[in-house]
Motif scaffolding. Structure first.
Motif, mmCIF file in Angstrom:
data_model
loop_
_atom_site.group_PDB
_atom_site.id
_atom_site.type_symbol
_atom_site.label_atom_id
_atom_site.label_comp_id
_atom_site.label_asym_id
_atom_site.label_seq_id
_atom_site.Cartn_x
_atom_site.Cartn_y
_atom_site.Cartn_z
ATOM 1 N N GLU A 44 -12.521 -17.205 42.780
ATOM 2 C CA GLU A 44 -12.781 -18.612 43.073
ATOM 3 C C GLU A 44 -11.482 -19.398 43.206
ATOM 4 O OE1 GLU A 44 -14.410 -16.817 40.888
ATOM 5 O OE2 GLU A 44 -16.437 -16.845 41.758
ATOM 6 N N GLU A 45 -10.515 -19.137 42.330
ATOM 7 C CA GLU A 45 -9.232 -19.842 42.414
ATOM 8 C C GLU A 45 -8.525 -19.554 43.734
ATOM 9 O OE1 GLU A 45 -7.710 -20.256 37.812
ATOM 10 O OE2 GLU A 45 -7.611 -18.292 38.767
ATOM 11 N N VAL A 46 -8.610 -18.314 44.180
ATOM 12 C CA VAL A 46 -7.954 -17.947 45.434
ATOM 13 C C VAL A 46 -8.650 -18.598 46.623
ATOM 14 C CG1 VAL A 46 -7.375 -16.033 46.967
ATOM 15 C CG2 VAL A 46 -7.065 -15.781 44.500
ATOM 16 N N THR A 47 -9.967 -18.492 46.669
ATOM 17 C CA THR A 47 -10.705 -18.977 47.850
ATOM 18 C C THR A 47 -10.778 -20.493 47.906
ATOM 19 O OG1 THR A 47 -12.794 -18.706 46.639
ATOM 20 C CG2 THR A 47 -12.072 -16.882 48.049
ATOM 21 N N GLN A 48 -10.700 -21.171 46.775
ATOM 22 C CA GLN A 48 -10.823 -22.621 46.773
ATOM 23 C C GLN A 48 -9.488 -23.337 46.897
ATOM 24 O OE1 GLN A 48 -13.099 -23.709 43.282
ATOM 25 N NE2 GLN A 48 -14.811 -22.357 43.849
ATOM 26 N N ALA A 49 -8.385 -22.600 46.809
ATOM 27 C CA ALA A 49 -7.065 -23.217 46.921
ATOM 28 C C ALA A 49 -6.820 -23.700 48.348
ATOM 29 C CB ALA A 49 -5.987 -22.227 46.512
ATOM 30 N N LYS A 50 -5.966 -24.697 48.480
ATOM 31 C CA LYS A 50 -5.649 -25.261 49.791
ATOM 32 C C LYS A 50 -4.478 -24.550 50.460
ATOM 33 C CE LYS A 50 -7.299 -29.870 48.530
ATOM 34 N NZ LYS A 50 -6.938 -31.305 48.403
ATOM 35 N N PHE A 51 -3.951 -23.536 49.817
ATOM 36 C CA PHE A 51 -2.830 -22.797 50.373
ATOM 37 C C PHE A 51 -2.964 -21.337 49.972
ATOM 38 C CE2 PHE A 51 -1.748 -24.675 46.344
ATOM 39 C CZ PHE A 51 -1.234 -23.628 45.618
ATOM 40 N N ASP A 52 -2.139 -20.477 50.513
ATOM 41 C CA ASP A 52 -2.211 -19.045 50.237
ATOM 42 C C ASP A 52 -1.371 -18.671 49.016
ATOM 43 O OD1 ASP A 52 -3.873 -18.697 52.362
ATOM 44 O OD2 ASP A 52 -2.637 -17.194 53.373
ATOM 45 N N PHE A 53 -1.828 -17.607 48.341
ATOM 46 C CA PHE A 53 -1.100 -17.041 47.211
ATOM 47 C C PHE A 53 -0.598 -15.642 47.549
ATOM 48 C CE2 PHE A 53 -4.024 -19.849 44.671
ATOM 49 C CZ PHE A 53 -3.039 -20.673 44.162
ATOM 50 N N LEU A 54 0.469 -15.261 46.878
ATOM 51 C CA LEU A 54 1.054 -13.931 47.011
ATOM 52 C C LEU A 54 1.385 -13.426 45.620
ATOM 53 C CD1 LEU A 54 2.481 -11.675 48.782
ATOM 54 C CD2 LEU A 54 4.552 -13.072 48.570
ATOM 55 N N TYR A 55 0.905 -12.209 45.277
ATOM 56 C CA TYR A 55 1.326 -11.560 44.037
ATOM 57 C C TYR A 55 2.602 -10.767 44.326
ATOM 58 C CZ TYR A 55 -3.373 -12.290 42.004
ATOM 59 O OH TYR A 55 -4.540 -12.826 41.506
ATOM 60 N N VAL A 56 3.561 -10.847 43.403
ATOM 61 C CA VAL A 56 4.811 -10.114 43.554
ATOM 62 C C VAL A 56 5.144 -9.396 42.257
ATOM 63 C CG1 VAL A 56 7.280 -10.251 44.058
ATOM 64 C CG2 VAL A 56 5.688 -11.764 45.252
ATOM 65 N N SER A 57 5.375 -8.103 42.336
ATOM 66 C CA SER A 57 5.889 -7.318 41.221
ATOM 67 C C SER A 57 7.272 -6.819 41.632
ATOM 68 C CB SER A 57 4.974 -6.131 40.907
ATOM 69 O OG SER A 57 3.688 -6.577 40.522
ATOM 70 N N HIS A 58 8.279 -7.137 40.817
ATOM 71 C CA HIS A 58 9.662 -6.825 41.161
ATOM 72 C C HIS A 58 10.243 -5.920 40.092
ATOM 73 C CE1 HIS A 58 14.009 -8.383 41.999
ATOM 74 N NE2 HIS A 58 13.773 -7.244 42.599
ATOM 75 N N GLY A 59 10.434 -4.648 40.432
ATOM 76 C CA GLY A 59 10.955 -3.702 39.456
ATOM 77 C C GLY A 59 9.983 -3.551 38.291
ATOM 78 N N ASP A 60 10.492 -3.655 37.065
ATOM 79 C CA ASP A 60 9.672 -3.530 35.871
ATOM 80 C C ASP A 60 9.168 -4.883 35.364
ATOM 81 O OD1 ASP A 60 10.033 -0.761 35.819
ATOM 82 O OD2 ASP A 60 11.882 -0.938 34.635
ATOM 83 N N ARG A 61 9.424 -5.949 36.089
ATOM 84 C CA ARG A 61 9.012 -7.272 35.641
ATOM 85 C C ARG A 61 7.504 -7.446 35.791
ATOM 86 N NH1 ARG A 61 13.460 -7.155 38.548
ATOM 87 N NH2 ARG A 61 15.402 -8.104 37.802
ATOM 88 N N PRO A 62 6.905 -8.344 35.000
ATOM 89 C CA PRO A 62 5.468 -8.602 35.132
ATOM 90 C C PRO A 62 5.138 -9.170 36.510
ATOM 91 C CG PRO A 62 6.323 -9.514 33.075
ATOM 92 C CD PRO A 62 7.514 -9.107 33.891
ATOM 93 N N GLN A 63 3.919 -8.982 36.924
ATOM 94 C CA GLN A 63 3.462 -9.541 38.194
ATOM 95 C C GLN A 63 3.495 -11.064 38.133
ATOM 96 O OE1 GLN A 63 -0.021 -8.018 40.634
ATOM 97 N NE2 GLN A 63 -0.986 -9.769 39.632
ATOM 98 N N SER A 64 4.015 -11.688 39.183
ATOM 99 C CA SER A 64 4.053 -13.145 39.268
ATOM 100 C C SER A 64 3.275 -13.601 40.496
ATOM 101 C CB SER A 64 5.501 -13.641 39.344
ATOM 102 O OG SER A 64 6.133 -13.137 40.509
ATOM 103 N N VAL A 65 3.034 -14.890 40.564
ATOM 104 C CA VAL A 65 2.314 -15.478 41.684
ATOM 105 C C VAL A 65 3.251 -16.406 42.432
ATOM 106 C CG1 VAL A 65 0.315 -16.841 42.398
ATOM 107 C CG2 VAL A 65 0.161 -15.375 40.379
ATOM 108 N N MET A 66 3.278 -16.294 43.750
ATOM 109 C CA MET A 66 4.042 -17.202 44.590
ATOM 110 C C MET A 66 3.071 -17.949 45.497
ATOM 111 S SD MET A 66 7.404 -14.854 45.500
ATOM 112 C CE MET A 66 8.545 -16.241 45.625
ATOM 113 N N ALA A 67 3.473 -19.154 45.881
ATOM 114 C CA ALA A 67 2.629 -19.991 46.732
ATOM 115 C C ALA A 67 3.280 -20.163 48.095
ATOM 116 C CB ALA A 67 2.428 -21.359 46.088
ATOM 117 N N LEU A 68 2.458 -20.170 49.125
ATOM 118 C CA LEU A 68 2.957 -20.402 50.479
ATOM 119 C C LEU A 68 3.225 -21.890 50.646
ATOM 120 C CD1 LEU A 68 3.602 -19.460 53.347
ATOM 121 C CD2 LEU A 68 1.170 -19.729 53.896
ATOM 122 N N MET A 69 4.500 -22.233 50.773
ATOM 123 C CA MET A 69 4.878 -23.642 50.831
ATOM 124 C C MET A 69 5.200 -24.122 52.240
ATOM 125 S SD MET A 69 4.583 -24.928 47.890
ATOM 126 C CE MET A 69 5.486 -26.452 48.147
#
Length: 236
Positions: free
Chosen positions: A45-70
């Motif tokens: 619901e959070e993904v489909t109701q947002a007004k912009f796109d999201f991207l999950y990013v996992s970098h090396g051993d770091r936890p997964q983060s969320v980026m927003a299309l700006m």
């Protein structure tokens, strides 16, 4: 730094670098992307109701983060994270970074990238381009060859999606300025088997960088919405 100040600085950066395209800034719901939880994820619901796109990013051993299309400019998508890092993708490939230890500054010949028309990739397909890095490495020649594998699937929001897997085999053709022990590496791209949309990728920008896994979760939600079955709502 407050959210509004950060957004203002981001807009200023792009104004100073000559961005003249159509910008989409969604301040009201951007807080969904700026989570500090380990292995951050969003519900369907959070993904489909947002007004912009999201991207999950996992970098090396770091936890997964969320980026927003700006921002979107001339086919390039500019994704922003909570810690002010930025990824710029073109047809799903990372072509520039900002805020990393050794930023990717430029990739030439992006319009001839074979992943744009991945259905036409054959054993003879290759791609050569030049890349520049902020640590003083410029004009590095990188060559790629490709293979295509069908019959794979990915699972998101309790649903399976049939995908085609494209493996990219990369190598440095230029002598490195610094000592290198490995001149070869791989990227992987997963495309929706029906629509051809890029859903996920694992990209290592060079042998000396950690791999990044990019999950285009908003695109995934759009593809799942096309399926007739009902969707469950737990987060990925």
């Amino acid at each position: 730094m407050t959210l509004l100040n950060f957004l203002g600085c981001t807009a200023l950066i792009f104004g100073l670098t000559g961005c003249a395209g159509t910008y989409h800034s969604y301040k009201d719901t951007l807080k969904l992307a700026f989570t500090t939880q380990p292995d951050a994820s969003l519900s369907y619901e959070e993904v489909t109701q947002a007004k912009f796109d999201f991207l999950y990013v996992s970098h090396g051993d770091r936890p997964q983060s969320v980026m927003a299309l700006m921002f979107i400019e001339q086919g390039q998508l500019k994704w922003v994270s909570a810690d002010e890092a930025m990824l710029i993708t073109e047809n799903g490939r990372i072509v520039k970074t900002l805020g990393f230890e050794n930023d990717l500054l430029n990739v030439t010949a992006a319009i001839s990238d074979p992943i744009i028309n991945w259905q036409q990739i054959s054993q003879q397909t290759s791609w050569t381009r030049l890349v520049d890095w902020s640590a003083g490495e410029y004009g590095y020649s990188v060559n790629s060859n490709f293979s295509v594998q069908t019959g794979h699937s990915l699972r998101f929001f309790q649903r399976d999606i049939a995908v085609t897997k494209v493996i990219e085999y990369l190598s440095y053709d230029s002598a490195a300025n610094f000592l290198r022990f490995d001149q070869n590496w791989q990227n992987i791209f997963w495309f929706d088997a029906t629509s051809g949309a890029l859903l996920q990728s694992q990209q290592q920008l060079a042998p000396f960088t950690e791999p990044m896994q990019l999950t285009f979760i908003s695109e995934i939600a759009r593809e799942l919405a096309k399926q007739p079955q009902s969707l469950e709502s737990p987060a990925l």
